[in-house]
Enzyme design. Structure first.
Site, PDB file in Angstrom:
ATOM      1  CD  GLU A 280      -2.342   3.500  -4.461  1.00 30.06           C
ATOM      2  OE1 GLU A 280      -3.337   3.692  -3.738  1.00 30.06           O
ATOM      3  OE2 GLU A 280      -2.371   3.607  -5.703  1.00 30.06           O
TER       4      GLU A 280
ATOM      5  CG  ASP B 178      -6.019  -0.714  -0.572  1.00 34.47           C
ATOM      6  OD1 ASP B 178      -5.777   0.332  -1.191  1.00 34.47           O
ATOM      7  OD2 ASP B 178      -5.532  -0.959   0.543  1.00 34.47           O
TER       8      ASP B 178
ATOM      9  CG  ASP C 265      -3.785   1.698   5.791  1.00 36.51           C
ATOM     10  OD1 ASP C 265      -3.747   2.598   4.931  1.00 36.51           O
ATOM     11  OD2 ASP C 265      -4.267   1.869   6.929  1.00 36.51           O
TER      12      ASP C 265
ATOM     13  CG  HIS D  43     -24.845  13.386 -11.462  1.00 44.39           C
ATOM     14  ND1 HIS D  43     -25.555  12.714 -12.428  1.00 44.39           N
ATOM     15  CD2 HIS D  43     -25.551  14.523 -11.203  1.00 44.39           C
ATOM     16  CE1 HIS D  43     -26.638  13.389 -12.733  1.00 44.39           C
ATOM     17  NE2 HIS D  43     -26.664  14.497 -12.010  1.00 44.39           N
TER      18      HIS D  43
ATOM     19  CD  GLU E 269     -29.948  20.205 -10.294  1.00 41.36           C
ATOM     20  OE1 GLU E 269     -29.487  19.763 -11.337  1.00 41.36           O
ATOM     21  OE2 GLU E 269     -29.764  21.390  -9.927  1.00 41.36           O
TER      22      GLU E 269
ATOM     23  CG  ASP F 166      -2.104   0.953   1.077  1.00 42.72           C
ATOM     24  OD1 ASP F 166      -2.308   1.461  -0.043  1.00 42.72           O
ATOM     25  OD2 ASP F 166      -2.811   1.170   2.067  1.00 42.72           O
TER      26      ASP F 166
END
Length: 383
Positions: free
Chosen positions: A52, A77, A126, A187, A263, A11
């Site tokens: 990473e 991950d 981690d 989005h 919105e 990680d």
């Protein structure tokens, strides 16, 4: 170690992305789960992705030192690293290409496979990455636990080195100081988008469609490659949260919810097409496009109201993340409004902007109150 099989968990992290960074890696016996080796290092200023990759390299080196021919399963991950090293995604970023090549070179004769795992199953790596970053913050390098136990503890009143100034991805004029950059992301597509139905804050709250999920992932990949986003803030609506979470997962960041980014409330227009609204509420629709103070039928909000709450949300974000680059995931109306406010344009300017799904805009804000629009409706990452 004849017949050995290893699992490498690796990680990396960056407190700022880019910012003070470090990596961690462990080598496990695939049969017993015993930790055979640990590695960690503070690497100075870097992005999450660079950290990473360096964690991967350290883990592979540690495994090869134990047995150069043993098969290795790499568990990380970071979907970006796993997919790129598995050959399913192209490695386009120039910082990643030499690191990936180095990792392949370490593989040697032994077989190496890659597998994505959730973060909670990568806790040891981690932990080591965070220990390395903590050590760097104290002006030292990470040491294995045995060495730390023998070393004297640092003085608690010793001053810590100042953190380096954050880098900004969309660079502005240097003589105005370090700006805060808001990268505004609409989005991804929902089931209502192709039908061009009104979808505000009081309707069905649809999630992303299959295409919308793809758009969110492509956006995440592009932003991860750029390596400048340091925080993620989202509207509370499902479609924006899903989009924001896709990016945040790739960047190793959390999503902060900001209610003011939701919105507009479209009232009785929710779920209707433009043609249906024109047929059922023609006077209200005409008024809405003619005045920023007019409200959709049955709604409590106008564009003027929206500008007030979106402006307040913007100010809260700027106060929380001064001098940083923040991804703001929102909707058509709030993003157009923030762009309009940055330009000092009149309220009806929002009706003259095109804003595609999953498009990016960027606005820089300076301490003297000035703002500069750096990007508008960019969809190049989707092509």
């Amino acid at each position: 170690m004849a017949g050995a099989r290893f699992i490498v968990q690796a990680d990396g992290g960056s407190r700022g992305n880019p910012g003070p960074a470090g990596y961690g890696a462990v080598v496990l016996d695939a049969r017993t789960g015993e930790i055979l080796a640990e590695a960690a290092e503070y690497i100075g200023r870097a992005t999450n992705n660079v950290a990473e990759y360096k964690g991967l390299i350290a883990g592979l080196k540690a495994a090869r030192e134990l047995d150069p021919d043993a098969p290795v399963l790499v568990e990380m991950d970071s979907k970006l690293v796993v997919e790129q090293m598995s050959g399913r995604w192209k490695i386009k970023h120039p910082d990643m290409q030499p690191l990936a090549a180095e990792a392949r070179g370490i593989a040697g004769r032994g077989k190496v496979e890659y597998q994505w795992i959730p973060r909670e199953k990568n806790k040891e790596a981690d932990r080591l990455a965070n220990e390395a970053m903590d050590a760097g913050r104290q002006g030292r390098q990470w040491e294995p636990r045995a060495a730390r136990a023998a070393a004297p503890a640092p003085a608690m009143d010793e001053p810590l080195p100042a953190a380096p100034a954050p880098r900004v991805g969309w660079a502005g004029p240097a003589d105005l100081g370090t700006p805060t950059t808001l990268v505004l992301l609409r989005h991804g597509e929902t089931p209502l988008t192709p039908l061009r139905q009104f979808s505000g804050s009081t309707g069905s709250d649809p999630g992303l469609s299959e295409k919308g999920v793809w758009q969110a992932e492509r956006t995440a990949e592009a932003l991860a490659a750029r390596g400048t986003v340091q925080a993620v803030v989202s509207s509370p609506m499902l479609r924006t949260r899903q989009t924001a979470e896709a990016v945040a997962r790739r960047l190793g960041l959390d999503v902060r919810i900001e209610e003011g980014l939701r919105e507009l409330d479209f009232g009785a227009w929710e779920g209707l097409t433009f043609a249906e609204v024109m047929e059922r509420h023609p006077e209200d629709l005409t008024a809405f496009f003619g005045s920023a103070k007019a409200k959709p039928t049955g709604s409590a909000e106008s564009l003027t109201t929206l500008a007030h709450r979106a402006g307040q949300a913007r100010d809260r974000i700027l106060a929380r993340y001064p001098g940083r680059t923040v991804l703001v995931v929102s909707h058509v109306s709030p993003i157009k409004t923030l762009v309009r406010l940055a330009l000092g344009a009149p309220p009806d300017a929002v009706h003259r902007m095109e804003l595609s799904v999953a498009s990016l805009c960027a606005v820089q804000y300076y301490s003297d109150g000035n703002a500069s629009l750096r990007l508008l409706n960019d969809t190049s990452h989707l092509r």
